[in-house]
Design a protein around this motif. Structure first.
Motif, mmCIF file in Angstrom:
data_model
loop_
_atom_site.group_PDB
_atom_site.id
_atom_site.type_symbol
_atom_site.label_atom_id
_atom_site.label_comp_id
_atom_site.label_asym_id
_atom_site.label_seq_id
_atom_site.Cartn_x
_atom_site.Cartn_y
_atom_site.Cartn_z
ATOM 1 N N PHE A 77 36.050 38.330 43.827
ATOM 2 C CA PHE A 77 37.178 38.497 42.651
ATOM 3 C C PHE A 77 36.740 37.937 41.869
ATOM 4 O O PHE A 77 37.147 38.323 40.525
ATOM 5 C CB PHE A 77 38.375 39.206 42.971
ATOM 6 C CG PHE A 77 39.344 39.188 42.229
ATOM 7 C CD1 PHE A 77 39.686 40.477 42.427
ATOM 8 C CD2 PHE A 77 40.495 38.097 41.824
ATOM 9 C CE1 PHE A 77 41.120 40.522 41.226
ATOM 10 C CE2 PHE A 77 41.521 38.543 40.812
ATOM 11 C CZ PHE A 77 42.206 39.944 40.726
ATOM 12 N N HIS A 78 36.345 36.949 41.397
ATOM 13 C CA HIS A 78 36.529 35.764 40.590
ATOM 14 C C HIS A 78 34.938 36.135 39.281
ATOM 15 O O HIS A 78 35.625 35.661 38.416
ATOM 16 C CB HIS A 78 35.728 34.184 41.206
ATOM 17 C CG HIS A 78 35.503 33.544 39.970
ATOM 18 N ND1 HIS A 78 34.279 32.500 39.941
ATOM 19 C CD2 HIS A 78 36.129 32.592 39.446
ATOM 20 C CE1 HIS A 78 34.228 32.057 38.905
ATOM 21 N NE2 HIS A 78 35.608 31.486 39.303
ATOM 22 N N LEU A 79 34.072 36.837 40.447
ATOM 23 C CA LEU A 79 33.346 37.797 38.767
ATOM 24 C C LEU A 79 33.729 38.322 37.688
ATOM 25 O O LEU A 79 34.070 38.466 36.419
ATOM 26 C CB LEU A 79 32.472 38.377 39.246
ATOM 27 C CG LEU A 79 31.134 37.963 40.631
ATOM 28 C CD1 LEU A 79 30.766 39.235 41.414
ATOM 29 C CD2 LEU A 79 30.323 37.160 39.805
ATOM 30 N N ILE A 80 34.895 38.294 37.782
ATOM 31 C CA ILE A 80 36.174 39.373 36.880
ATOM 32 C C ILE A 80 35.999 38.511 35.743
ATOM 33 O O ILE A 80 36.322 38.875 34.089
ATOM 34 C CB ILE A 80 37.655 40.152 37.438
ATOM 35 C CG1 ILE A 80 37.389 41.077 38.527
ATOM 36 C CG2 ILE A 80 38.517 40.409 37.020
ATOM 37 C CD1 ILE A 80 38.539 41.169 38.935
ATOM 38 N N TYR A 81 35.788 37.369 35.769
ATOM 39 C CA TYR A 81 36.295 36.649 34.422
ATOM 40 C C TYR A 81 34.879 35.959 33.654
ATOM 41 O O TYR A 81 35.287 36.076 32.777
ATOM 42 C CB TYR A 81 36.650 35.149 35.220
ATOM 43 C CG TYR A 81 38.446 35.027 35.690
ATOM 44 C CD1 TYR A 81 39.274 34.382 34.963
ATOM 45 C CD2 TYR A 81 38.311 34.685 37.075
ATOM 46 C CE1 TYR A 81 40.221 34.779 35.850
ATOM 47 C CE2 TYR A 81 38.759 34.410 37.691
ATOM 48 C CZ TYR A 81 40.529 34.758 37.011
ATOM 49 O OH TYR A 81 41.565 35.062 38.006
ATOM 50 N N MET A 82 33.574 37.128 34.369
ATOM 51 C CA MET A 82 32.659 37.034 33.716
ATOM 52 C C MET A 82 32.959 38.148 32.279
ATOM 53 O O MET A 82 31.563 38.553 31.875
ATOM 54 C CB MET A 82 31.365 36.559 33.899
ATOM 55 C CG MET A 82 31.320 38.065 34.727
ATOM 56 S SD MET A 82 30.018 38.364 35.787
ATOM 57 C CE MET A 82 29.597 39.912 36.410
ATOM 58 N N LEU A 83 34.329 39.246 32.856
ATOM 59 C CA LEU A 83 33.606 40.284 31.643
ATOM 60 C C LEU A 83 34.951 40.157 30.487
ATOM 61 O O LEU A 83 35.637 39.667 30.525
ATOM 62 C CB LEU A 83 34.547 41.841 32.893
ATOM 63 C CG LEU A 83 34.332 41.940 34.196
ATOM 64 C CD1 LEU A 83 34.548 42.912 34.550
ATOM 65 C CD2 LEU A 83 32.283 42.232 33.821
ATOM 66 N N PRO A 84 34.338 40.794 29.744
ATOM 67 C CA PRO A 84 35.124 40.773 28.204
ATOM 68 C C PRO A 84 35.799 41.826 28.342
ATOM 69 O O PRO A 84 36.393 43.010 28.776
ATOM 70 C CB PRO A 84 33.392 41.424 27.019
ATOM 71 C CG PRO A 84 33.295 41.719 27.407
ATOM 72 C CD PRO A 84 33.037 41.453 29.144
#
Length: 531
Positions: A138-145
């Motif tokens: 879920f933390h990977l969401i923070y890399m999305l624009p």
């Protein structure tokens, strides 16, 4: 000897299986990397922007969270039988990425990549064990624009809040100041709280760090929640302090001194201050606990043995699910170049420069050029801005239209976002049926805006390839459908504004009638300019 050689045979077989498991994991990773190329390109483009420059750190931190959590999971060499959810999620991720590639929207492919990561985790560990690894995925969401519409909405809101707090701090320091929208008026000088001053470039990385704080923190759930939601108020507070300090410098020394200060404070100073406040908040929460525990223990910052967890790849079995998904990834990557691409059609239209000056009893004034900064933010390929007046009526109607050739390069800016940034307060907003005949029926947005004692009535709607709607979401869906069916990616917005002459019902009725008449008059002209 037979008995002595049996264990060696078993170990050899296990070693061979682990080698094949790593092989198929490598196959699915490499094939998927090629298939998700559009998503990677979109991320790399976004990460060049200041707001998303933290992006490359996010996968590294997610990997750290995963390996750290893996330490708590015992090695299980037993056969995993619940891999079907992983297969289903992976098929869905590939389907979503395929849609994104077909319509040439890289963001959709990037979103599918996160689903792919979750699917690979479930394929490797099975549903029962793999689902507990949702925090690092879920933390990977923070890399999305952010989607462009949401980005401008959040940015405008943060600009407004930061401006108001900045002025509040200036007034506490006895600095004479007046706020007009996002413009801080210091008398001789004026500071514009622009999009770059909204605080988004601090908010996104701080949100990521607060999420990590919440995951690592060993304590009550409400403590984790406080750490998680603290990022936004901390960022807004520090950004407002920066704006207030800039105001003090301008007031005392002049505007030429504030540029160097802004560049200095836009970097690691504000970011480091926000991280410090997060640590201070975590320390405060630790003090509230009955058990005596240090901040280091509460945040569980132990990193020993994390690197060794990567060696557990050797226990990955070459399951039928992993082999099937690997072959699926290879097949999609090979077949994708053979799939016919959607052709983008160039639409023939008249430029707004040819919009008639006499429109069914309405006289249009000279077209106005927008401020260069506003024009750049607007990003429209063509626009029209002029006052139109009905013969015999002194009150004007401000007509504005913007047309976008390719929505992939930006997006329509809704007045819900733009008007507050210009100092207008939206007092009322609702959807109504357009004042047209039944065969032309559509819905539009009706808003009452005010600034001080001045009130205006606003109509606006989205033009999406011969269809009109009041909903920004529906406009996006129509855009997607039009791109798939007709290869079109153009869009437009139409906005009309007129003053409300008085605060009584009569003033509102007159303004309403004026906009109704103007709407009915311009609609027959629109297909030439917004096909």
């Amino acid at each position: 000897m037979d008995k002595l050689s049996s264990p060696q045979t078993t170990l050899g077989a296990a070693s061979a299986l682990s080698t094949w498991g790593m092989f198929w994991l490598l196959v699915i990773t490499l094939a998927s990397f090629l298939f998700f190329e559009d998503g990677f390109s979109e991320l790399l483009s976004a990460w060049r922007l200041p707001e998303y420059s933290h992006g490359p750190l996010i996968p590294v931190l997610s990997l750290f969270l995963f390996l750290r959590q893996l330490k708590t999971v015992p090695i299980d060499t037993q056969s995993v039988c619940d891999r079907r959810p992983g297969v289903a999620l992976l098929v869905f991720a590939f389907a979503l990425a395929l849609i994104g590639k077909l319509v040439q929207i890289g963001d959709i492919v990037a979103y599918a990549m996160i689903l792919w990561v979750g699917a690979v985790v479930l394929l490797s560990f099975g549903w029962q064990q793999g689902r507990q690894f949702w925090p690092p995925v879920f933390h990977l969401i923070y890399m999305l624009p952010l989607p462009i519409g949401l980005y401008y909405g959040v940015s405008t809101y943060l600009q407004g809040v930061s401006s108001e707090l900045g002025v509040f701090f200036l007034q506490m320091m006895n600095v004479p100041v007046f706020l007009d929208g996002n413009i801080i008026d210091l008398g001789v000088y004026k500071l514009h709280v622009a999009e770059a001053c909204s605080g988004l470039r601090y908010l996104f990385p701080i949100l990521s760090f607060s999420y990590i704080f919440a995951v690592l923190y060993q304590g009550p759930v409400w403590h984790k929640a406080v750490l998680l939601i603290a990022a936004a108020p901390i960022t807004i507070l520090m950004n407002s302090v920066r704006i207030a300090i800039a105001g003090v410098i301008v007031n005392n020394y002049g505007i030429e001194y504030v540029e160097g200060f802004s560049h200095f404070f836009e970097g690691w100073v504000i970011f480091a201050a926000c991280i410090f406040i997060l640590f201070l908040l975590a320390w405060t929460l630790v003090l509230l606990r009955r058990d005596k525990i240090s901040l280091t223990d509460a945040l569980d910052l132990e990193t020993s043995g994390v690197g060794a967890q990567a060696m557990r790849l050797q226990y990955l079995a070459p399951s039928a699910a992993l082999v099937f998904c690997s072959l699926l990834a290879v097949s999609l990557t090979i077949l994708w170049p053979t799939i016919p691409k959607l052709e983008t059609h160039t639409i023939s239209r008249d430029p707004f420069a040819l919009f008639p000056s006499d429109i069914d009893g309405w006289q249009a004034g000279h077209q106005r050029a927008l401020d260069p900064v506003i024009e750049q933010v607007l990003g429209a390929d063509d626009y029209y801005s002029a006052e139109i007046r009905q013969f015999g009526d002194q009150a004007p109607v401000d007509l504005f239209m913007a047309w976008y050739r390719d929505q992939n390069d930006g997006g329509v800016h809704s007045p819900e976002v733009c008007l507050p940034g210009a100092g207008w307060e939206i007092a009322q907003l609702n959807k109504i049926d357009a004042p047209v005949s039944p065969e032309m029926a559509f819905s539009l947005n009706r808003a009452i805006i005010q600034k001080g004692t001045t009130r205006m009535l606003v109509y606006f709607w989205f033009e999406q390839q011969s269809q009109r709607t009041s909903s920004g979401l529906k406009a996006k869906l129509l855009l997607l459908a039009g791109k798939v069916r007709y290869g079109r990616n153009d869009s437009a917005i139409v906005r009309l504004i007129t003053p409300i002459s008085s605060n009584d019902d009569e003033g509102m009725i007159q303004a309403e009638n004026r906009l109704n008449e103007a709407t009915r008059s311009i609609l027959p002209q629109l297909p030439r300019f917004i096909p």
